[in-house]
Write a protein that holds these residues in place. Structure first.
Motif, PDB file in Angstrom:
ATOM      1  N   LEU A 124      29.564  39.255  37.680  1.00  0.00           N
ATOM      2  CA  LEU A 124      28.646  40.277  38.182  1.00  0.00           C
ATOM      3  C   LEU A 124      28.500  40.200  39.701  1.00  0.00           C
ATOM      4  O   LEU A 124      28.353  41.227  40.376  1.00  0.00           O
ATOM      5  N   THR A 125      28.574  38.987  40.244  1.00  0.00           N
ATOM      6  CA  THR A 125      28.397  38.807  41.689  1.00  0.00           C
ATOM      7  C   THR A 125      29.628  39.250  42.462  1.00  0.00           C
ATOM      8  O   THR A 125      29.516  39.862  43.538  1.00  0.00           O
ATOM      9  N   LEU A 126      30.808  38.970  41.946  1.00  0.00           N
ATOM     10  CA  LEU A 126      32.057  39.307  42.636  1.00  0.00           C
ATOM     11  C   LEU A 126      32.453  40.754  42.341  1.00  0.00           C
ATOM     12  O   LEU A 126      33.590  41.042  41.934  1.00  0.00           O
ATOM     13  N   GLU A 127      31.540  41.661  42.555  1.00  0.00           N
ATOM     14  CA  GLU A 127      31.752  43.064  42.200  1.00  0.00           C
ATOM     15  C   GLU A 127      32.926  43.723  42.920  1.00  0.00           C
ATOM     16  O   GLU A 127      33.629  44.545  42.318  1.00  0.00           O
ATOM     17  N   PRO A 128      33.216  43.391  44.199  1.00  0.00           N
ATOM     18  CA  PRO A 128      34.367  44.039  44.846  1.00  0.00           C
ATOM     19  C   PRO A 128      35.690  43.805  44.125  1.00  0.00           C
ATOM     20  O   PRO A 128      36.596  44.635  44.200  1.00  0.00           O
ATOM     21  N   TRP A 129      35.810  42.676  43.442  1.00  0.00           N
ATOM     22  CA  TRP A 129      37.053  42.377  42.720  1.00  0.00           C
ATOM     23  C   TRP A 129      36.944  42.695  41.232  1.00  0.00           C
ATOM     24  O   TRP A 129      37.880  43.209  40.634  1.00  0.00           O
ATOM     25  N   THR A 130      35.794  42.370  40.626  1.00  0.00           N
ATOM     26  CA  THR A 130      35.653  42.495  39.172  1.00  0.00           C
ATOM     27  C   THR A 130      35.008  43.801  38.727  1.00  0.00           C
ATOM     28  O   THR A 130      34.942  44.079  37.538  1.00  0.00           O
ATOM     29  N   ARG A 131      34.496  44.586  39.654  1.00  0.00           N
ATOM     30  CA  ARG A 131      33.766  45.830  39.366  1.00  0.00           C
ATOM     31  C   ARG A 131      32.440  45.565  38.666  1.00  0.00           C
ATOM     32  O   ARG A 131      31.797  46.503  38.177  1.00  0.00           O
ATOM     33  N   GLY A 132      32.036  44.310  38.574  1.00  0.00           N
ATOM     34  CA  GLY A 132      30.722  43.965  38.048  1.00  0.00           C
ATOM     35  C   GLY A 132      30.458  44.512  36.662  1.00  0.00           C
ATOM     36  O   GLY A 132      31.315  44.495  35.780  1.00  0.00           O
ATOM     37  N   ALA A 133      29.234  45.035  36.479  1.00  0.00           N
ATOM     38  CA  ALA A 133      28.824  45.560  35.181  1.00  0.00           C
ATOM     39  C   ALA A 133      29.537  46.859  34.823  1.00  0.00           C
ATOM     40  O   ALA A 133      29.526  47.270  33.655  1.00  0.00           O
ATOM     41  N   ASP A 134      30.150  47.527  35.801  1.00  0.00           N
ATOM     42  CA  ASP A 134      30.870  48.772  35.516  1.00  0.00           C
ATOM     43  C   ASP A 134      32.154  48.538  34.735  1.00  0.00           C
ATOM     44  O   ASP A 134      32.670  49.454  34.086  1.00  0.00           O
ATOM     45  N   GLY A 135      32.682  47.317  34.812  1.00  0.00           N
ATOM     46  CA  GLY A 135      33.895  47.011  34.081  1.00  0.00           C
ATOM     47  C   GLY A 135      35.154  47.242  34.889  1.00  0.00           C
ATOM     48  O   GLY A 135      35.157  48.017  35.853  1.00  0.00           O
ATOM     49  N   LEU A 136      36.206  46.571  34.512  1.00  0.00           N
ATOM     50  CA  LEU A 136      37.486  46.646  35.226  1.00  0.00           C
ATOM     51  C   LEU A 136      38.547  47.207  34.297  1.00  0.00           C
ATOM     52  O   LEU A 136      38.797  46.658  33.216  1.00  0.00           O
ATOM     53  N   ARG A 137      39.168  48.286  34.712  1.00  0.00           N
ATOM     54  CA  ARG A 137      40.256  48.870  33.925  1.00  0.00           C
ATOM     55  C   ARG A 137      41.575  48.186  34.279  1.00  0.00           C
ATOM     56  O   ARG A 137      41.894  48.013  35.450  1.00  0.00           O
ATOM     57  N   VAL A 138      42.312  47.769  33.260  1.00  0.00           N
ATOM     58  CA  VAL A 138      43.552  47.022  33.444  1.00  0.00           C
ATOM     59  C   VAL A 138      44.722  47.991  33.505  1.00  0.00           C
ATOM     60  O   VAL A 138      44.851  48.887  32.660  1.00  0.00           O
ATOM     61  N   GLY A 139      45.588  47.817  34.511  1.00  0.00           N
ATOM     62  CA  GLY A 139      46.766  48.665  34.625  1.00  0.00           C
ATOM     63  C   GLY A 139      47.788  48.353  33.543  1.00  0.00           C
ATOM     64  O   GLY A 139      47.736  47.313  32.878  1.00  0.00           O
ATOM     65  N   ILE A 140      48.724  49.243  33.360  1.00  0.00           N
ATOM     66  CA  ILE A 140      49.787  49.058  32.363  1.00  0.00           C
ATOM     67  C   ILE A 140      50.842  48.111  32.929  1.00  0.00           C
ATOM     68  O   ILE A 140      51.434  48.380  33.969  1.00  0.00           O
ATOM     69  N   ALA A 141      51.045  46.999  32.258  1.00  0.00           N
ATOM     70  CA  ALA A 141      52.027  46.012  32.702  1.00  0.00           C
ATOM     71  C   ALA A 141      53.415  46.382  32.182  1.00  0.00           C
ATOM     72  O   ALA A 141      53.562  47.187  31.253  1.00  0.00           O
ATOM     73  N   SER A 142      54.417  45.798  32.790  1.00  0.00           N
ATOM     74  CA  SER A 142      55.799  46.035  32.366  1.00  0.00           C
ATOM     75  C   SER A 142      56.511  44.703  32.185  1.00  0.00           C
ATOM     76  O   SER A 142      56.314  43.771  32.965  1.00  0.00           O
ATOM     77  N   LEU A 143      57.310  44.636  31.154  1.00  0.00           N
ATOM     78  CA  LEU A 143      58.132  43.459  30.909  1.00  0.00           C
ATOM     79  C   LEU A 143      59.564  43.850  31.234  1.00  0.00           C
ATOM     80  O   LEU A 143      60.302  44.361  30.392  1.00  0.00           O
ATOM     81  N   GLY A 144      59.949  43.629  32.509  1.00  0.00           N
ATOM     82  CA  GLY A 144      61.235  44.116  32.974  1.00  0.00           C
ATOM     83  C   GLY A 144      61.201  45.633  33.028  1.00  0.00           C
ATOM     84  O   GLY A 144      60.273  46.237  33.552  1.00  0.00           O
ATOM     85  N   PRO A 145      62.192  46.307  32.440  1.00  0.00           N
ATOM     86  CA  PRO A 145      62.211  47.778  32.454  1.00  0.00           C
ATOM     87  C   PRO A 145      61.345  48.398  31.358  1.00  0.00           C
ATOM     88  O   PRO A 145      61.255  49.620  31.267  1.00  0.00           O
ATOM     89  N   TRP A 146      60.708  47.569  30.503  1.00  0.00           N
ATOM     90  CA  TRP A 146      59.954  48.088  29.368  1.00  0.00           C
ATOM     91  C   TRP A 146      58.456  48.037  29.650  1.00  0.00           C
ATOM     92  O   TRP A 146      57.878  46.958  29.760  1.00  0.00           O
ATOM     93  N   PRO A 147      57.812  49.193  29.761  1.00  0.00           N
ATOM     94  CA  PRO A 147      56.359  49.202  29.966  1.00  0.00           C
ATOM     95  C   PRO A 147      55.630  48.829  28.673  1.00  0.00           C
ATOM     96  O   PRO A 147      56.016  49.256  27.581  1.00  0.00           O
ATOM     97  N   LEU A 148      54.579  48.025  28.810  1.00  0.00           N
ATOM     98  CA  LEU A 148      53.777  47.606  27.658  1.00  0.00           C
ATOM     99  C   LEU A 148      52.650  48.616  27.469  1.00  0.00           C
ATOM    100  O   LEU A 148      51.464  48.307  27.641  1.00  0.00           O
ATOM    101  N   ALA A 149      53.036  49.826  27.103  1.00  0.00           N
ATOM    102  CA  ALA A 149      52.067  50.914  27.024  1.00  0.00           C
ATOM    103  C   ALA A 149      51.600  51.188  25.603  1.00  0.00           C
ATOM    104  O   ALA A 149      50.624  51.907  25.394  1.00  0.00           O
ATOM    105  N   THR A 150      52.268  50.632  24.604  1.00  0.00           N
ATOM    106  CA  THR A 150      51.897  50.893  23.210  1.00  0.00           C
ATOM    107  C   THR A 150      51.356  49.629  22.561  1.00  0.00           C
ATOM    108  O   THR A 150      51.619  48.505  23.020  1.00  0.00           O
TER     109      THR A 150
END
Length: 305
Positions: A124-150
């Motif tokens: 909650l204190t490190l809001e600039p990085w963690t977004r605090g109570a608003d929550g942090l949305r995680v980007g879609i990661a990729s394993l090489g050329p394969w996106p982990l979207a499903t």
């Protein structure tokens, strides 16, 4: 017989996404993530007999480290991001383990419980990085050329990591490290008299347990896709303890079985949150009365037959 059972289980797990609806694939991924945390907690509590109620805090650290790396360092391979999440959490485990060396039983449990609250407040204190109570949305990661979207792609990643960590945990008991952990769990005085450096090995147990939980946190961030400090409360730490008690202390298969039981129960009782503590308490009491060694201990006679 054992190899045939493992082979059959492996085939079922690999084919699972083709056999069940999409939601159950997501639920299976969550079971495996919780299973990794339970394995890490079992290395600490089941092997060295050190009770911890702070593993939700370790999971949060791994989740936020993995999420931040995935979001701000998209070119970083997923395995390296998970490794970084595990190493960062392991370092925190060492920092927590050193001052807790003199604590045992209830005092150790209270110290680790306080650690969980500290981690939540830090998020909650490190809001600039963690977004605090608003929550942090995680980007879609990729394993090489394969996106982990499903959910299926994420499931296979979690399955591979779980298999590797499970094999490591199983083989650990055959090494010098595992024997030192087990000796400490039996009797710290006897272990020290046998030449085991109790303080060093207890710290290593904390670090290794935190590493497992940090890797699980990185996977948790990928599977869930959104992080909030509310998701890492003290009740989650209690759930992890319940997992290893129901599955069996000191048992890697028991960790996975306990994680499956508790995760599926949590999902099934989502509409009955008022009665959830009562049901969980009754299950835990029944398990300790009739299966004090957990599910794996109860199944051992059947396996031998």
């Amino acid at each position: 017989m054992r190899r045939a059972t493992l082979a059959t289980l492996g085939i079922v797990l690999v084919a699972l996404p083709a056999l069940v609806p999409r939601y159950f694939v997501f639920l299976a991924s969550l079971v495996l993530v919780n299973g990794i945390v339970a394995m890490g907690l079992n290395l600490l509590s089941g092997f060295t007999n050190q009770l911890s109620f702070g593993h939700a805090g370790f999971l949060a650290i791994g989740a936020y480290v993995g999420a931040l790396l995935t979001t701000h360092a998209a070119s970083l391979p997923v395995p390296l991001a998970l490794l970084a999440a595990g190493l960062a959490t392991g370092a925190v485990g060492i920092a927590l383990g050193v001052p807790c060396l003199r604590l045992e039983g209830l005092y150790l449990a209270m110290a680790t419980l306080a650690f969980g609250f500290v981690v939540t407040e830090a998020i909650l204190t490190l809001e600039p990085w963690t977004r605090g109570a608003d929550g942090l949305r995680v980007g879609i990661a990729s394993l090489g050329p394969w996106p982990l979207a499903t959910d299926t792609a994420k499931y296979y990643l979690v399955l591979v990591v779980t298999a590797l960590l499970a094999m490591t945990a199983v083989n650990l008991s055959r090494t010098r490290t595992g024997r030192a952990f087990l000796a400490i769990g039996e009797s710290e005085i006897a272990a020290q008299a046998s030449g085991v450096h109790v303080a060093a090995w207890k710290t290593i147990a904390f670090a290794l347990s935190a590493f497992y939980t940090g890797v699980a946190g990185g996977l948790f961030a990928l599977v869930i896709g959104f992080l909030s400090p509310d998701a890492f409360d003290v009740f989650l730490s209690v759930d992890f303890v319940v997992m290893i008690i129901i599955g069996g202390l000191g048992s890697v298969p028991g960790s996975l079985l306990g994680a499956a039981v508790v995760t599926i129960l949590n999902d099934s009782l989502a509409a009955f949150q008022t009665y959830r503590p009562i049901i969980f308490g009754a299950i835990l009491i029944a398990c300790m009365l009739f299966m004090p060694g957990g599910i794996t201990s109860a199944l051992n006679p059947l396996v031998r037959r």
